[in-house]
Design a protein around this motif. Structure first.
Motif, PDB file in Angstrom:
ATOM      1  N   TRP A  84       4.336 -10.162  -2.755  1.00 43.72           N
ATOM      2  CA  TRP A  84       4.291 -10.910  -1.508  1.00 43.72           C
ATOM      3  C   TRP A  84       5.661 -10.986  -0.844  1.00 43.72           C
ATOM      4  O   TRP A  84       5.789 -10.823   0.372  1.00 43.72           O
ATOM      5  CB  TRP A  84       3.744 -12.309  -1.766  1.00 43.72           C
ATOM      6  CG  TRP A  84       3.824 -13.210  -0.570  1.00 43.72           C
ATOM      7  CD1 TRP A  84       4.795 -14.135  -0.292  1.00 43.72           C
ATOM      8  CD2 TRP A  84       2.902 -13.250   0.523  1.00 43.72           C
ATOM      9  NE1 TRP A  84       4.534 -14.754   0.897  1.00 43.72           N
ATOM     10  CE2 TRP A  84       3.377 -14.229   1.422  1.00 43.72           C
ATOM     11  CE3 TRP A  84       1.735 -12.569   0.828  1.00 43.72           C
ATOM     12  CZ2 TRP A  84       2.729 -14.540   2.606  1.00 43.72           C
ATOM     13  CZ3 TRP A  84       1.071 -12.880   1.998  1.00 43.72           C
ATOM     14  CH2 TRP A  84       1.564 -13.845   2.875  1.00 43.72           C
ATOM     15  N   GLY A  85       6.680 -11.221  -1.618  1.00 43.43           N
ATOM     16  CA  GLY A  85       8.013 -11.336  -1.045  1.00 43.43           C
ATOM     17  C   GLY A  85       8.499 -10.067  -0.390  1.00 43.43           C
ATOM     18  O   GLY A  85       9.300 -10.113   0.559  1.00 43.43           O
ATOM     19  N   GLY A  86       8.017  -8.912  -0.843  1.00 46.63           N
ATOM     20  CA  GLY A  86       8.482  -7.648  -0.280  1.00 46.63           C
ATOM     21  C   GLY A  86       7.826  -7.298   1.040  1.00 46.63           C
ATOM     22  O   GLY A  86       8.498  -6.881   1.982  1.00 46.63           O
ATOM     23  N   ILE A  87       6.504  -7.472   1.138  1.00 45.42           N
ATOM     24  CA  ILE A  87       5.793  -7.017   2.344  1.00 45.42           C
ATOM     25  C   ILE A  87       5.567  -8.118   3.370  1.00 45.42           C
ATOM     26  O   ILE A  87       5.099  -7.838   4.473  1.00 45.42           O
ATOM     27  CB  ILE A  87       4.436  -6.379   1.967  1.00 45.42           C
ATOM     28  CG1 ILE A  87       3.539  -7.389   1.262  1.00 45.42           C
ATOM     29  CG2 ILE A  87       4.642  -5.147   1.113  1.00 45.42           C
ATOM     30  CD1 ILE A  87       2.149  -6.851   0.939  1.00 45.42           C
ATOM     31  N   SER A  88       5.890  -9.362   3.020  1.00 43.23           N
ATOM     32  CA  SER A  88       5.728 -10.443   3.988  1.00 43.23           C
ATOM     33  C   SER A  88       6.995 -10.665   4.815  1.00 43.23           C
ATOM     34  O   SER A  88       6.954 -11.374   5.831  1.00 43.23           O
ATOM     35  CB  SER A  88       5.346 -11.748   3.277  1.00 43.23           C
ATOM     36  OG  SER A  88       6.380 -12.164   2.400  1.00 43.23           O
ATOM     37  N   LYS A  89       8.076 -10.071   4.398  1.00 44.46           N
ATOM     38  CA  LYS A  89       9.354 -10.264   5.090  1.00 44.46           C
ATOM     39  C   LYS A  89       9.433  -9.366   6.318  1.00 44.46           C
ATOM     40  O   LYS A  89       9.170  -8.167   6.245  1.00 44.46           O
ATOM     41  CB  LYS A  89      10.506  -9.949   4.137  1.00 44.46           C
ATOM     42  CG  LYS A  89      11.886 -10.186   4.720  1.00 44.46           C
ATOM     43  CD  LYS A  89      12.950 -10.024   3.651  1.00 44.46           C
ATOM     44  CE  LYS A  89      12.910  -8.632   3.044  1.00 44.46           C
ATOM     45  NZ  LYS A  89      13.996  -8.437   2.060  1.00 44.46           N
TER      46      LYS A  89
END
Length: 313
Positions: A164-169
């Protein structure tokens, strides 16, 4: 005593009975083709049941049943994701979701194309003994692939939690030096109409290839060979950013390798929203245009050869 007979002649010509006009068959009309599609869709209980039974029968007596689909897809996606992320020098936290969703969508497309070509051949017994519209078997195939797609989406939600942290940024890149992406948001819901449009295209592909394959039995083998080549030509395990990064200014003409590939547009209308990537409108235009042209061709073929399918199988 002689018997005499008198014949009264009439001045009018003898009456002629005109033959009735020959009956015109309506088996080769668009009305019958549309009726077949309508009746086939109305038989939802039949093809919904048959599609679900296909999944259950395939994994009968298996411990985890249809979830073997999910496990197999997950292992393949993770293995290739780890490999190609190193080959292309891409961050695993964004490249692995890209490959995973690409695999899930590709598996649906591949199943509709390859199994669609066999849809009437595989249902030979039912076609000859069950008085049902031939579109029932088209809906059955697409529904079966939709169930498999739903099972595979479990992998996506697991991947979503992990990365989540990679593609939500906002501004993340799929490959180093690639195009910045907007990041995952409520725009992910666009994947729903994207999949509906994909399923509409799957319908005409299954219908068209299914009818042609009943007449020419070599077509399924040809399609299976071409779809394997199409996998490597479609940005599933590689990104269009890689072409730009590798060839820089000379990459413009190489970019057409993806743009002229209709499968790329089908993948993108579902994958891009699910990973928060740029969702260009031209992917939707191409997919919608192909759906219109494809159904027109499929309806013409269905109008002319629908009644022959039961004899060809």
């Amino acid at each position: 005593m002689h018997a005499t007979s008198t014949v009264h002649a009439t001045d009018s010509e003898p009456a002629t009975v005109s033959a009735p006009p020959p009956a015109v068959s309506d088996s080769k009309t668009f009305a019958r083709a549309f009726t077949d599609l309508r009746d086939g869709f109305n038989n939802r209980e039949l093809w919904l049941h048959l599609g679900w039974q296909d999944i259950k029968q395939r994994y009968r007596r298996s411990v985890i049943g249809p979830f073997w689909l999910t496990l197999s897809m997950g292992i393949t996606a993770i293995g290739l994701g780890l490999l190609y992320s190193q080959l292309f020098d891409s961050p695993i936290k964004t490249f692995l979701p890209y490959i995973t969703v690409g695999f899930i969508v590709w598996n649906f497309i591949n199943g509709c194309v390859t199994e669609g070509a066999d849809t009437f051949i595989a249902n030979e017994g039912l076609i000859k003994h069950l008085p049902a519209p031939i579109s029932v078997y088209v809906f059955r195939t697409v529904w079966r692939q939709t169930l498999m797609f739903a099972h595979n989406m479990i992998i996506y939600f697991i991947m979503l939690i992990v990365f989540w942290g990679g593609i939500s940024k906002s501004g993340y890149v799929i490959t180093e030096g690639g195009t910045p992406q907007p990041g995952l948001s409520w725009g992910a819901l666009l994947a729903i109409p994207g999949f509906v449009l994909l399923a509409i295209n799957a319908g005409w592909v299954t219908l068209l290839f299914g009818i042609i394959s009943t007449r020419f039995r070599d077509i399924p083998q040809v399609i299976a060979s071409l779809i394997s080549l199409a996998f490597f030509m479609t940005p599933i395990v590689w990104s269009t950013d890689i072409l730009t990064k590798k060839f820089e200014n000379a990459a413009s003409w190489r970019g057409w390798v993806a743009e002229l590939n209709p499968l790329y547009h089908f993948v993108q209308i579902v994958r891009a929203p699910l990973i928060g990537a740029q969702n260009s409108w031209h992917h939707w235009v191409v997919a919608g245009g192909i759906a219109i042209v494809g159904w027109l061709i499929a309806l013409v073929v269905m109008r002319n050869y629908r009644s022959r399918v039961s004899y060809w199988v």
